[in-house]
Design a protein around this motif. Structure first.
Motif, PDB file in Angstrom:
ATOM      1  N   HIS A   1       0.846  -1.200   0.000  1.00 50.11           N
ATOM      2  CA  HIS A   1       0.000   0.000   0.000  1.00 50.11           C
ATOM      3  C   HIS A   1       0.875   1.241   0.000  1.00 50.11           C
TER       4      HIS A   1
ATOM      5  N   ASP B   1      -4.145   2.977  -5.178  1.00 57.51           N
ATOM      6  CA  ASP B   1      -3.832   1.546  -5.148  1.00 57.51           C
ATOM      7  C   ASP B   1      -5.073   0.702  -5.438  1.00 57.51           C
TER       8      ASP B   1
ATOM      9  N   ILE C   1       1.876  -3.289  -6.153  1.00 52.17           N
ATOM     10  CA  ILE C   1       1.750  -2.084  -6.975  1.00 52.17           C
ATOM     11  C   ILE C   1       3.042  -1.292  -6.862  1.00 52.17           C
TER      12      ILE C   1
END
Length: 382
Positions: free
Chosen positions: A97, A103, A223
Motif C-alpha cells: 500500500h 492503489d 503495486i
C-alpha cells in the motif's frame, strides 16, 4: 441497525439519495470538471442524479476520473498475472500500500476492464472524517477500518471488520481489497503485519482457522510506482520514527496526501497479481506449530510474493546505488534517468540534510533490497 452499518458502503437502494446529497458539493464539481473537461453543460450532473447503483457510480464517474488521472500524471499503467483470476469469483486481495486512493482504484479499474469481480476496499476511518469524503468513499464501495482503538474496543472492531470481509467474500461473492499492514508503507519496505492476518481469522468459527485462508482465496498484489507522488510528504514521519520520536500529523495532512497522490507525478505504474495461495497454505498447514506460527509463515509467503511481483524501476536502482555509494545496478539505468532522479531529490527535499537524503533514498531502495533478499532465500532453499 445491523452490525455492519458503522463500517459498510452504501447499499444500492441508498445510492441515489447519497448522490443527491453531494451532487452540488464544490469538491465533487471540481472532480467531475477534471474528469469530463469537454462537458461544458454539466451533463454529468444529470446522469449522476439518475444513478441508482454503486457499480454505475464507479463505472460512469470514478473510472473516467481515474483514466484522466493516469493520462495527466503518469506514463501509463501496465499489469501482469490477471489471467489466473476467474470470472464471477471473489478473492481476498492483500496488497502492498503506497497511495491512499490510487492503489485500490487502479486494481478495480483493471478488474472492471477484464470482466472480473470488483472489490469492496478497506479504508482507515481517519481518512474519511469529512462528511463529503465519507459519502464519496461509501459510494465507491469502501468499508471503514476504525483507527486509534485499544483493548476491548479494538477487539470488537476487528471482529466486525473480519465478519464483514467474510460475508462479502463467502456470501455476497464480492472481492475484498485490504492492505498487508495498517496504513501505507512509508519507507518502501513492504512487510505484512501478522495482526492483519489474525484479524481475518476472527470470523471463522466452523473450521480450522488457518484453512479459512484457503476458503477465501488469498491473492497477494504488488503495486509499483516509478515515482511516489507522496514521497516528500512521507519524510517527516520517517525521520521521527528514526529518532524514536512520536509523530503527530497536521490537521489536513491526510487530505494533502490524498490530493498529492492523485495529481502528483508517478511516471510508470505496474500492478501485479501474484497467484492464489492454495498450495502454499496447504504446505504451511501441514507443519507442526501453533496458529501464531502459521500466521508468521503465511506473512512471510505474502511478503515474498509481493516482493517478487514488484516491478523495479530505474528510480529504485539509482536510489540503491546512491544509498550504498556503489554502481551495482548501473546497467539498469542511463545517465538521463539518474540526472532526472537527482533533480527530483533537489526539488523535493533539503539535499544538504543527510537525514532527509538517507530516508528519501531508502524509500526507493528498499524494494531492491527486498528483491535481493528474495533471490538469496531462493538460492539457499534450492
Amino acid at each position: 441497525m445491523t452490525k455492519f452499518d458503522q463500517i459498510r458502503p452504501f447499499y444500492d437502494a441508498e445510492a441515489n439519495a447519497a448522490i443527491l446529497e453531494i451532487v452540488n458539493n464544490p469538491m465533487l464539481i471540481a472532480m467531475m470538471e477534471f474528469s469530463f473537461p469537454e462537458d461544458k453543460t454539466g451533463q454529468w450532473k444529470e446522469l449522476m442524479k439518475r444513478t441508482h447503483s454503486l457499480r454505475d457510480f464507479q463505472i460512469n464517474f470514478i473510472y473516467p476520473g481515474l483514466m484522466k488521472v493516469l493520462e495527466r500524471s503518469s506514463d501509463g499503467l501496465s499489469t501482469s498475472g490477471f489471467e489466473i483470476l476467474e470470472p464471477n469469483t471473489a478473492y481476498l486481495f492483500i496488497s502492498n500500500h503506497r497511495d491512499i486512493i490510487l492503489d485500490t482504484s487502479l486494481l478495480n479499474a483493471c478488474l472492471y476492464e477484464k470482466g472480473l469481480v470488483m472489490t469492496t476496499s478497506a479504508i482507515g476511518d481517519n481518512l474519511i472524517k469529512k462528511p463529503f469524503l465519507k459519502t464519496l468513499s461509501r459510494l465507491n464501495r469502501n468499508f471503514a477500518i476504525r483507527r486509534g482503538l485499544k483493548g476491548r474496543e479494538l477487539l470488537e472492531s476487528s471482529q466486525i471488520a473480519s465478519e464483514y470481509i467474510s460475508n462479502s467474500l463467502l456470501h455476497e461473492n464480492r472481492s475484498v481489497w485490504i492492505a498487508q499492514r495498517e496504513g501505507r508503507t512509508k519507507d518502501g519496505n513492504d512487510v505484512t503485519q501478522k495482526g492483519v492476518l489474525r484479524m481475518l481469522t476472527l470470523a471463522e468459527k466452523d473450521t480450522d482457522a488457518f484453512q479459512y485462508f484457503k476458503k477465501i482465496k488469498v491473492v497477494p498484489v504488488s503495486i509499483s510506482y516509478e515515482y511516489d507522488p507522496t514521497d516528500k510528504l512521507k519524510i517527516p514521519q520517517l525521520i521521527a520514527k528514526a529518532r524514536d520520536e512520536k509523530y503527530i500529523k497536521s490537521e489536513n495532512e491526510d487530505f494533502l496526501n490524498l490530493m498529492r497522490g492523485i495529481i502528483g507525478t508517478k511516471k510508470r505504474i505496474h500492478l501485479s497479481i501474484n497467484g492464489v495461495l492454495d498450495k502454499e497454505i496447504d504446505e504451511i498447514d501441514q507443519k507442526d506449530g501453533s496458529l501464531s506460527d502459521k500466521l508468521s509463515d503465511l506473512a512471510t509467503v505474502i511478503d515474498q510474493k509481493i516482493w517478487d511481483g514488484y516491478r523495479l524501476w530505474p528510480s529504485n536502482f539509482i536510489a540503491h546505488d546512491m544509498l550504498h555509494q556503489k554502481n551495482e545496478f548501473a546497467e539498469e539505468y542511463n545517465r538521463e534517468e539518474k540526472e532526472a532522479f537527482e533533480k527530483r531529490i533537489k526539488e523535493k527535499i533539503d539535499s544538504k540534510n543527510p537525514e532527509e537524503v538517507h530516508n528519501y533514498l531508502a524509500m526507493y531502495a528498499n524494494p531492491v533490497s527486498n528483491k535481493k533478499q528474495l533471490s538469496t532465500t531462493s538460492s539457499s532453499g534450492s
